[in-house]
Every structure is written in C-alpha cells, then in structure tokens.
Design an enzyme around this catalytic site. Structure first.
Site, mmCIF file in Angstrom:
data_model
loop_
_atom_site.group_PDB
_atom_site.id
_atom_site.type_symbol
_atom_site.label_atom_id
_atom_site.label_comp_id
_atom_site.label_asym_id
_atom_site.label_seq_id
_atom_site.Cartn_x
_atom_site.Cartn_y
_atom_site.Cartn_z
ATOM 1 N N ALA A 153 22.029 -12.885 47.491
ATOM 2 C CA ALA A 153 20.872 -12.609 48.352
ATOM 3 C C ALA A 153 21.117 -13.074 49.784
ATOM 4 O O ALA A 153 20.517 -12.556 50.727
ATOM 5 C CB ALA A 153 19.631 -13.292 47.795
ATOM 6 N N VAL A 198 -0.066 -18.323 39.830
ATOM 7 C CA VAL A 198 -1.488 -18.181 39.517
ATOM 8 C C VAL A 198 -1.629 -17.953 38.011
ATOM 9 O O VAL A 198 -0.956 -17.072 37.452
ATOM 10 C CB VAL A 198 -2.104 -16.985 40.276
ATOM 11 C CG1 VAL A 198 -3.580 -16.842 39.924
ATOM 12 C CG2 VAL A 198 -1.915 -17.146 41.771
ATOM 13 N N LYS A 226 3.063 -1.237 35.541
ATOM 14 C CA LYS A 226 3.076 0.233 35.478
ATOM 15 C C LYS A 226 1.685 0.838 35.531
ATOM 16 O O LYS A 226 1.492 1.919 36.095
ATOM 17 C CB LYS A 226 3.792 0.704 34.222
ATOM 18 C CG LYS A 226 3.205 0.120 32.950
ATOM 19 C CD LYS A 226 4.155 0.176 31.772
ATOM 20 C CE LYS A 226 3.507 -0.502 30.591
ATOM 21 N NZ LYS A 226 4.104 -1.751 30.191
ATOM 22 N N GLU A 250 10.874 -2.280 40.325
ATOM 23 C CA GLU A 250 11.915 -1.856 39.383
ATOM 24 C C GLU A 250 11.518 -2.079 37.923
ATOM 25 O O GLU A 250 11.816 -1.265 37.053
ATOM 26 C CB GLU A 250 13.214 -2.615 39.688
ATOM 27 C CG GLU A 250 14.413 -2.226 38.847
ATOM 28 C CD GLU A 250 14.786 -0.767 39.031
ATOM 29 O OE1 GLU A 250 15.365 -0.428 40.071
ATOM 30 O OE2 GLU A 250 14.491 0.051 38.131
ATOM 31 N N VAL A 284 9.240 0.464 35.116
ATOM 32 C CA VAL A 284 9.711 1.555 34.258
ATOM 33 C C VAL A 284 11.006 1.127 33.556
ATOM 34 O O VAL A 284 11.961 0.703 34.205
ATOM 35 C CB VAL A 284 9.980 2.838 35.059
ATOM 36 C CG1 VAL A 284 10.459 3.954 34.130
ATOM 37 C CG2 VAL A 284 8.736 3.284 35.816
ATOM 38 N N GLY A 310 6.938 -7.865 16.481
ATOM 39 C CA GLY A 310 6.515 -8.023 17.870
ATOM 40 C C GLY A 310 6.869 -6.835 18.748
ATOM 41 O O GLY A 310 6.738 -6.885 19.966
ATOM 42 N N GLU A 330 1.870 -3.801 19.401
ATOM 43 C CA GLU A 330 0.676 -4.635 19.523
ATOM 44 C C GLU A 330 -0.206 -4.483 18.282
ATOM 45 O O GLU A 330 -0.049 -3.537 17.503
ATOM 46 C CB GLU A 330 -0.150 -4.182 20.751
ATOM 47 C CG GLU A 330 0.609 -4.122 22.048
ATOM 48 C CD GLU A 330 0.870 -5.491 22.641
ATOM 49 O OE1 GLU A 330 0.064 -6.410 22.389
ATOM 50 O OE2 GLU A 330 1.883 -5.659 23.346
ATOM 51 N N ASP A 388 1.502 4.440 27.454
ATOM 52 C CA ASP A 388 2.467 3.593 28.163
ATOM 53 C C ASP A 388 3.571 4.452 28.785
ATOM 54 O O ASP A 388 3.920 4.300 29.957
ATOM 55 C CB ASP A 388 3.058 2.587 27.160
ATOM 56 C CG ASP A 388 4.216 1.817 27.738
ATOM 57 O OD1 ASP A 388 3.967 0.898 28.545
ATOM 58 O OD2 ASP A 388 5.376 2.125 27.397
ATOM 59 N N LYS A 390 4.672 5.306 32.991
ATOM 60 C CA LYS A 390 6.032 5.225 33.532
ATOM 61 C C LYS A 390 6.493 6.573 34.063
ATOM 62 O O LYS A 390 7.128 6.659 35.120
ATOM 63 C CB LYS A 390 6.980 4.716 32.453
ATOM 64 C CG LYS A 390 6.665 3.277 32.008
ATOM 65 C CD LYS A 390 7.377 2.945 30.700
ATOM 66 C CE LYS A 390 7.057 1.531 30.227
ATOM 67 N NZ LYS A 390 7.523 1.321 28.830
#
Lengths: 417, 417
Positions: free
Chosen positions: A31, A41, A100, A121, A124, A178, A181, A192, A196
C-alpha cells in the site's frame, strides 16, 4: 498512515482487523502506507469481541472523525447502511463496503454523491476480485454476457443433489454446516444472487435496475427428475445470474439454468462461486473462488483499502463520464428468448402426448428432445425445446395445465447456450 | 485527451488500433478521456498495413514526442525493446508493454527507473487480467502458491494427446493451425511459460530471478504411456508454471505436472490458459481465459491504457515500498520436494522389480502406486512415489539406468498436490 473505522464488527469486520495485523508488513509495502484500524461501531458494547480497537455505538463518531480516512461499512442491511455511507461521503471519507443489498438499491445515488473513492469488491462473489476484473481488467470490452454462480448455498445444494440426494435433506444439512440461514429464502429464492447480478450489470452496461425490476426464481422446485434429465442430456443445473446485451436491449435474470457440462462454469461444484464474462474483444474469461466466509470477504475488503491507500481513484461503477451514445432498455421477462426444459406429470392415457405436442406447436414451440419416464401410477414427460419466447412458453404451460390428464403444476427450467 | 504511440504495429498493434476505434465511445466513458493513437513504429514502411496512423521507423520519434503520453511497446524481443522502453521512461512517458521476455529479464531495472505508470497486463496469460488480480485484487494476501497453465500451445498438445494421438502428429497440427511456431522450442520447451511465471512471482514474492535461475522442462518427452497412466490414476498432465513459498524459501519451476483431475485447473483444456492462486487470507481463486491471439492481447493492452488515462498510478510490481521484513531465497532444483511418477522400460527378467525397489528405498523414495504394462518385447514399469527430494530421485534414476536390464532413459514427471 491511513486510518480506518469499521461500521459493523462481526465475522467479516473481525477478520479484516485480524488479517490487517497478521499481514501488516506485507500490506504496508504494497500500500505504501501503514493501515491502522482506529475504531469500530457495534450495536452492543457488552458483547465480548476479540479485538483491540476503540468501540462505539454511534456511527457518527467514525463518519465525522477528522482522523478517519476510510469508513468500512460491514453492517449489512439497506436503510441504516445507506444513512451511514451517505454521512461518510458527506464528510469526505473514502468508503469501502461489502454490502450487496445497499448497492442493489442505491449504487447510482451513491455514485452521484461520492467525491471520494468508493470501493465494494467484497459485495459480489466474496474473495474473487470480479469487480476489479470487470471494471478495470475488461474495460476495453463491450460485455456481451455475464453468467455467474454467485450464491454458494444454491450451488452446494445442487451439487449434492447430483448424488441422488433430496432437496429438503440437503438444505437441512447446508443449514447445519452454516452454508444456509435458518430462513433460507434469501439464498435459495435467488434474491442474494440478484443483488450481486445488479451490481455486475451496472459495471457492464451502466444500467440502473432494482431487484423488483428483474426476473428472480430460486431452486426450490428442482427435483431429482430434473437432475436425472440433465445427466441424461449432458447438462448441469446451476442457479445462474445472467446479464446479456442484444442490440440495445438488456436481459437480467436469476434462475436455475441447464448448461452444457462441457462449459467451464458447469464444472464449478460445491460452495464455490464463479463468474464467466464474454467481452467483444477478449472473448470468454472466467473467475473462480470462494464466494463467502469471513476471511475470503476480508481479503476483498482489505484489497479495496490498499487500492485507496495507494492513491487510486477508480470510477465507482466503471464510468468516468456518462455513456451518452448508448440508451439501453431492460427487457421484460416475457421477452426472453431461450431454450426450455419442461417437466409434465400426466395420467397415462391415449392421446396425451399428441395433445401436448399440438399445444406446444400452436404456441410456436418446437421440441428438441423428449424423454418419457414411468413413475408410481403416473408418467413424467420431459421435453427440451428449441429457442422459444418466454411469453409463448408460459401460455402453452397454462393451456397444458388445463388438460384433465395433467396432475401437477408443470415445472420448467431455462436452458443456456 | 490521451495520445499514444505504438512501437511494433503487428497483429496485436493492429488489433489495439482497431478496437480502440470500434469501442471508442465506451472507452472514452470508462477512461474519462479520448484515447488517440498518434503514431506507430515499424521496421518496414513499405509493408501494407490496414491502419490510418503516422508510421515511422525511428522509435525516438515516439519516445521523445512531447505530444505522446503513453508509449505502447509491442515489438517483442529483449535488447531493442529494453532500449525503447528505457528511452520512453527517460522522457517521462507512461509505458504499456505486452513483452514477457523483456520483463523476464529487466522488470526490476525498469521498476527502479520508472517515475511514470508502467503497465504490462498482456505479458502474462493474454486476455486474462491476472496481473491486476494478483497485484490489486489479492493484495491483502501472502501468496502461498501459484499454478499456471500459461502456454496454450502445450495445453493444446497435451489435450489432444488425451485422445490417444501422438505428440509429433499433434505438434504438426498445432503448427498448421497457427498455435505453434515453425520452431516450437520456445513454447514446448517451457521457456515462454517460464518468462510469465517469473513476472507473476515478482508480484507475489517481490523476487528477482532470471529464466536461467529456475527449473524449466518442456513436454517433449511426454508419451501416450504417461497419458494412460494419468488416466488410470485420476490425473491430468499439464505444463504448469509453479511458484511456491515455504517459510522464506521460494520454488519457481516450469515442467509437465501430474495433477488430480478433480482440481479446477485440471479441467482447463485446449489452447485456454488459467492461473490458480492460493492466498493465505482468501484461499484459492482461479482465472481462466484466452492466453493468446491479437484481440485477447489487445483487450489487456487497452485496459492498461485506460488504467493510465484514469489517472491511476499502480506500483509496477505491486510494492509501493521495499518489503524489508522478508528476505527470501530461491531453492535450487535439487531441493524440490514433491511426488514423482517414473516410467522405466526394462527387459522382462527375474529380479528386475526387486532391484529397482531396492534402489528406490536406498535413496529414501517410497512407492505409492505401481503399474506394470507389457509392450512389444519389453515391459514398462510405472511408479508413483510419496514425497521425495528431487536430488534423491535423480540419484536413484541414474543408478537404475545403470542396470543392464533398463533399455531406455527413464522419464519422470513431478506430481502436484
């Protein structure tokens, strides 16, 4: 030094903090700057979190902190996230989001108010850098088509069903692992994937559309008969997000799809994601990898932070200027033209096949292949058609369903390619 | 407006000009600027070219033209291209190149003198945006491993051999189809793949190495017996460029490799390219597409031009600052540790297998699987081993070759994963 604040310190947020720390030297070298997580938060300050940053419940402590350079939004949801991100942009923070749903509804509004870098990024296909590929790597191309396996839950279920396992049984297992859901509707219903797809389509076609504007069907009606038909005729069944441009018309749709098993994307099994993109200059390229998980998503989020730390300012949806020459129109689902597979359960009577064939022909639908399978007490007729108009197929289906020998609602699957 | 000059107006150069024109409105919107090809450098001004730009034979007319912003180097070769690119950088031009040989030898020198953007997406895997994926999309990751099918000629030949066709016959066909050169050594000998691997390794590991520093083996010795063995034991044979980091040691090697056919990269057939990357944060991602051809390469070149026109300045090899914490060492080929397949042709005598097995054991090589096939007048013994040290394998091979019952040089193929 670049200071970031994270709004929403859950699985992904914790993984961002952990990996920024773990790969600190490497990331600083890449970087060009030290990246420091200053604060986060959370909704509940009392919940124990394995993280050594200042925590608050008030997002404005981050979006308005003069020391913070980048606000990383990982809270999910639409309305509240929209407020947070708008407030961050208003206070000249760069924004990184993995959200998304937020982008499916508000990407164009956000683009219009963003004067700072805005990267997404992770929104999706999780860890696959498909946004950068489409926005930067393929920027020379008119995108002719995108086909994406962009929901790992659905791909896992469909992969397991190939082994002869029942939909309900596999879904239950996916929930235990997992991968799905407790309420699986958002995944298995295709919503979902639709979120995307809309993000990818904006980069490809600069088109603004909302989830309610496009065709979305899930995998709930796929059964083992369909899987067997697919095997028999050399197909795989995948839930695909499809974006296509034909002339100035755009098709956007999410649905289970029969695709030839020789296609590269048909070979993607289990929870993995993949996006195939056909560009007019390059031809087909495909991007494959993990579409979910804390670390995979964190990889994408951190790459966005590095991109911003490097000083790059990318056009959010890939366009530095409006694309004036192209006025595109979103097709309605009736206007889709593709090949279809039909599963029709009938009582085994004389003349049944003739009546169905007549109804199809009358509606301009010609049959490509046909398979008849006996079942306890009734017969399953499996057809694939040549290219037909969706409107015609739906009309034919409703007419056929009116015959008294048809004993169940007809199921159909669209065929690609 | 951004003005470019192209040094080398051959297939790729012409395709760059053509596609910049064809997709002009789209590219202007994405780049934010009009991109104009001002001039080109050619060797022969008399050759007819279907292009409407100013042509010259003197590269300095371009590298020193104050109106030119970006010099696009598409001439190929090492020494002359190095002069051209250095001159362009000296005169503060941004540089875009597709030249893998130039970069295989001079990427670090060029990085050290470049004060302007330097992009080279087309140098590896043609139209697949793998440079941007590795440098930008995966920047959060320590790269554990790269496996690349980065030579389409070899992949085409090996794919055709799976149908039972002979190496020489398929090579001849590949030459007729234009997939292989009249002198195919550069491709089938693995040198082209090695150039590309070195470029990828620099981004992954910041490591400077030249082609002569690494293990390079081609596909010339693969025969149908090997292909059959692979099928029998669930492998594919692919020419892979492999980069691996284990601790602070780096392995860089190009050779035919047996890989399990369940791996995604094993499913890549024909002239297509693919690069699999394993990162410590994201896991495995894979990038697939056309690795050669004028248009596919032009797609990558134009994406670089757009990246520069957008005003982005990426660190050439992915590092804004030196990576001081990591001093890596390139392993010698003797130090490679992997599994091996051995093909040994012997006269069918009593005690042959025992002697070979003893020699392997003596050299710390344990056998994983074994297949014996009769052939006209002799016997082929096919072994795969557990993980062994390359030094030990080579010693065992030379000892076994000394037995009088061994009638041909032993062939071996490394096994991955």
């Amino acid at each position: 030094m670049v200071k970031i604040g994270i709004v929403g310190v859950g699985t992904v947020g914790l993984s961002v903090v952990k990996n920024l720390q773990k790969n600190r030297d490497l990331i600083r070298a890449r970087a060009g700057k030290e990246i420091i997580v200053k604060s986060g938060v959370v909704r509940n300050l009392n919940k124990k979190r394995d993280v050594n940053i200042h925590l608050t419940t008030d997002y404005k402590e981050i979006t308005r902190d003069p020391e913070i350079d980048i606000v990383v939004e990982l809270m999910g949801g639409v309305d509240e996230a929209y407020e947070v991100v708008k407030d961050a942009l208003k206070h000249n923070k760069a924004v990184v989001t993995a959200n998304k749903a937020l982008l499916a509804y508000h990407r164009f509004e956000l683009q219009s108010i963003a004067n700072t870098p805005f990267e997404y990024e992770a929104s999706v296909a999780g860890g696959i850098p498909i946004i950068k590929a489409l926005r930067d790597g393929l920027s020379a191309n008119h995108i002719q088509e995108i086909k994406g396996i962009i929901n790992g839950t659905c791909n896992y279920i469909l992969t397991e069903m190939k082994k002869g396992r029942d939909y309900a049984e596999v879904l239950k297992e996916a929930q235990e692992l997992g991968y799905a859901e407790a309420d699986p509707t958002f995944d298995v219903g295709g919503f979902d994937a639709a979120h995307k797809l809309l993000i990818l389509a904006s980069i490809a076609y600069n088109i603004d559309a909302k989830p309610e504007d496009i065709l979305i069907e899930g995998i709930e009606n796929i059964n083992l008969t369909d899987i067997e038909f697919a095997k028999e005729f050399g197909y795989e069944i995948k839930l695909l997000g499809i974006a296509k441009k034909i002339g100035n018309e755009i098709e956007l749709r999410v649905h289970p799809t029969l695709i030839k098993n020789s296609q590269m994307i048909a070979k993607v099994d289990g929870v993995m994601n993949a996006v195939s993109v056909i560009g007019d200059v390059v031809g087909e390229t495909m991007y494959y990898g993990p579409g979910a998980g804390g670390d995979a998503t964190a990889s994408a989020v951190i790459s966005d932070i590095i991109e911003i730390a490097r000083g790059n300012v990318n056009p959010m949806l890939g366009y530095k200027k409006p694309l004036e020459s192209e006025k595109v129109r979103l097709k309605t689902s009736d206007e889709i033209e593709t090949k279809y597979y039909l599963r029709i359960a009938v009582n085994d009577k004389l003349g049944v096949l003739e009546k169905i064939a007549n109804t199809l022909a009358k509606n301009n639908i010609s049959i490509e292949s046909f398979l008849q399978k006996p079942k306890n007490g009734y017969v399953k007729l499996l057809f694939s058609t040549h290219k037909s108009l969706e409107k015609d197929v739906k009309k034919a289906i409703s007419e056929i369903e009116n015959f008294d020998f048809v004993i169940k609602p007809i199921n159909f699957i669209r065929i690609e390619g």
